[in-house]
Design a protein around this motif. Structure first.
Motif, PDB file in Angstrom:
ATOM      1  N   GLU A 187      48.453 -19.259  -8.183  1.00 45.64           N
ATOM      2  CA  GLU A 187      48.567 -17.823  -7.917  1.00 45.64           C
ATOM      3  C   GLU A 187      49.251 -17.090  -9.052  1.00 45.64           C
ATOM      4  N   GLU A 188      49.887 -17.825  -9.966  1.00 41.21           N
ATOM      5  CA  GLU A 188      50.588 -17.224 -11.092  1.00 41.21           C
ATOM      6  C   GLU A 188      49.662 -16.995 -12.282  1.00 41.21           C
ATOM      7  N   TYR A 189      48.432 -17.514 -12.200  1.00 39.54           N
ATOM      8  CA  TYR A 189      47.500 -17.378 -13.316  1.00 39.54           C
ATOM      9  C   TYR A 189      47.177 -15.908 -13.558  1.00 39.54           C
ATOM     10  N   GLU A 190      47.229 -15.498 -14.821  1.00 36.49           N
ATOM     11  CA  GLU A 190      46.905 -14.123 -15.215  1.00 36.49           C
ATOM     12  C   GLU A 190      45.540 -14.136 -15.901  1.00 36.49           C
ATOM     13  N   PRO A 191      44.485 -13.678 -15.235  1.00 38.46           N
ATOM     14  CA  PRO A 191      43.149 -13.692 -15.829  1.00 38.46           C
ATOM     15  C   PRO A 191      43.059 -12.821 -17.081  1.00 38.46           C
ATOM     16  N   THR A 192      42.314 -13.300 -18.052  1.00 34.92           N
ATOM     17  CA  THR A 192      42.042 -12.527 -19.256  1.00 34.92           C
ATOM     18  C   THR A 192      40.993 -11.467 -18.938  1.00 34.92           C
ATOM     19  N   GLU A 193      40.728 -10.608 -19.897  1.00 31.19           N
ATOM     20  CA  GLU A 193      39.702  -9.584 -19.715  1.00 31.19           C
ATOM     21  C   GLU A 193      38.341 -10.240 -19.452  1.00 31.19           C
ATOM     22  N   ASN A 194      38.046 -11.322 -20.178  1.00 26.29           N
ATOM     23  CA  ASN A 194      36.787 -12.038 -19.958  1.00 26.29           C
ATOM     24  C   ASN A 194      36.760 -12.679 -18.576  1.00 26.29           C
ATOM     25  N   ASN A 221      25.020 -18.722 -11.723  1.00 27.14           N
ATOM     26  CA  ASN A 221      25.008 -19.690 -12.819  1.00 27.14           C
ATOM     27  C   ASN A 221      25.478 -18.968 -14.088  1.00 27.14           C
ATOM     28  N   PRO A 222      25.830 -19.719 -15.117  1.00 23.07           N
ATOM     29  CA  PRO A 222      26.350 -19.097 -16.338  1.00 23.07           C
ATOM     30  C   PRO A 222      25.396 -18.079 -16.966  1.00 23.07           C
ATOM     31  N   LEU A 223      24.101 -18.317 -16.894  1.00 25.61           N
ATOM     32  CA  LEU A 223      23.152 -17.360 -17.460  1.00 25.61           C
ATOM     33  C   LEU A 223      23.248 -16.016 -16.734  1.00 25.61           C
ATOM     34  N   HIS A 224      23.282 -16.058 -15.422  1.00 20.10           N
ATOM     35  CA  HIS A 224      23.409 -14.815 -14.649  1.00 20.10           C
ATOM     36  C   HIS A 224      24.731 -14.122 -14.972  1.00 20.10           C
ATOM     37  N   ILE A 225      25.806 -14.893 -15.092  1.00 23.09           N
ATOM     38  CA  ILE A 225      27.109 -14.314 -15.423  1.00 23.09           C
ATOM     39  C   ILE A 225      27.044 -13.633 -16.792  1.00 23.09           C
ATOM     40  N   ARG A 243      32.168 -17.506 -24.314  1.00 23.58           N
ATOM     41  CA  ARG A 243      33.214 -16.792 -23.565  1.00 23.58           C
ATOM     42  C   ARG A 243      33.094 -17.055 -22.067  1.00 23.58           C
ATOM     43  N   VAL A 244      31.864 -17.089 -21.559  1.00 26.26           N
ATOM     44  CA  VAL A 244      31.645 -17.377 -20.136  1.00 26.26           C
ATOM     45  C   VAL A 244      32.106 -18.793 -19.821  1.00 26.26           C
ATOM     46  N   ASN A 245      31.713 -19.751 -20.664  1.00 26.46           N
ATOM     47  CA  ASN A 245      32.103 -21.143 -20.435  1.00 26.46           C
ATOM     48  C   ASN A 245      33.617 -21.310 -20.462  1.00 26.46           C
ATOM     49  N   GLU A 246      34.283 -20.659 -21.411  1.00 23.81           N
ATOM     50  CA  GLU A 246      35.751 -20.741 -21.487  1.00 23.81           C
ATOM     51  C   GLU A 246      36.397 -20.160 -20.234  1.00 23.81           C
ATOM     52  N   SER A 247      35.897 -19.024 -19.803  1.00 22.91           N
ATOM     53  CA  SER A 247      36.460 -18.396 -18.600  1.00 22.91           C
ATOM     54  C   SER A 247      36.241 -19.254 -17.363  1.00 22.91           C
ATOM     55  N   LEU A 248      35.053 -19.812 -17.227  1.00 25.13           N
ATOM     56  CA  LEU A 248      34.786 -20.681 -16.073  1.00 25.13           C
ATOM     57  C   LEU A 248      35.732 -21.876 -16.075  1.00 25.13           C
ATOM     58  N   GLN A 249      35.983 -22.447 -17.246  1.00 26.02           N
ATOM     59  CA  GLN A 249      36.909 -23.591 -17.336  1.00 26.02           C
ATOM     60  C   GLN A 249      38.318 -23.175 -16.910  1.00 26.02           C
ATOM     61  N   GLU A 271      24.359 -12.400 -18.294  1.00 26.92           N
ATOM     62  CA  GLU A 271      23.515 -11.206 -18.187  1.00 26.92           C
ATOM     63  C   GLU A 271      24.256 -10.047 -17.522  1.00 26.92           C
ATOM     64  N   GLU A 272      25.018 -10.334 -16.492  1.00 27.73           N
ATOM     65  CA  GLU A 272      25.716  -9.284 -15.756  1.00 27.73           C
ATOM     66  C   GLU A 272      26.970  -8.786 -16.476  1.00 27.73           C
ATOM     67  N   SER A 273      27.650  -9.685 -17.167  1.00 26.40           N
ATOM     68  CA  SER A 273      28.927  -9.322 -17.797  1.00 26.40           C
ATOM     69  C   SER A 273      28.787  -8.877 -19.245  1.00 26.40           C
ATOM     70  N   GLY A 274      27.702  -9.297 -19.887  1.00 26.25           N
ATOM     71  CA  GLY A 274      27.533  -8.977 -21.300  1.00 26.25           C
ATOM     72  C   GLY A 274      28.343  -9.885 -22.222  1.00 26.25           C
ATOM     73  N   LEU A 275      28.959 -10.925 -21.654  1.00 20.18           N
ATOM     74  CA  LEU A 275      29.763 -11.847 -22.453  1.00 20.18           C
ATOM     75  C   LEU A 275      28.875 -12.897 -23.126  1.00 20.18           C
ATOM     76  N   ALA A 276      29.350 -13.417 -24.237  1.00 17.69           N
ATOM     77  CA  ALA A 276      28.655 -14.486 -24.948  1.00 17.69           C
ATOM     78  C   ALA A 276      28.776 -15.791 -24.163  1.00 17.69           C
ATOM     79  N   LYS A 277      27.854 -16.703 -24.416  1.00 15.42           N
ATOM     80  CA  LYS A 277      27.822 -17.995 -23.721  1.00 15.42           C
ATOM     81  C   LYS A 277      29.171 -18.709 -23.785  1.00 15.42           C
TER      82      LYS A 277
END
Length: 69
Positions: A3-10, A24-28, A38-44, A30-36
């Protein structure tokens, strides 16, 4: 859940997509405009914090956003 995690802008962009439902990451990307990468890092990071869960290969869902009570 961290609960202490502070999400980044991505992370916030990824969470915004996952609040609409499983994705799925592709949909994310497309919807967010983030690079592949950046999405993978955020999901991790979000999985590590316990906010997001990998349902099956290539499919993710929001577990909980602890900021929303």
């Amino acid at each position: 859940m961290n609960e202490e995690y502070e999400p980044t802008e991505n992370d916030e962009a990824v969470l915004g997509v996952l609040k609409e439902g499983r994705a799925n990451p592709l949909h994310i990307r497309e919807e967010s405009g983030l690079a592949k990468q950046r999405v993978n890092e955020s999901l991790q990071r979000l999985q590590g914090a316990g906010w997001v869960r990998k349902v099956t290969r290539g499919l993710y869902e929001l577990v909980e956003d602890p900021r929303e009570e």
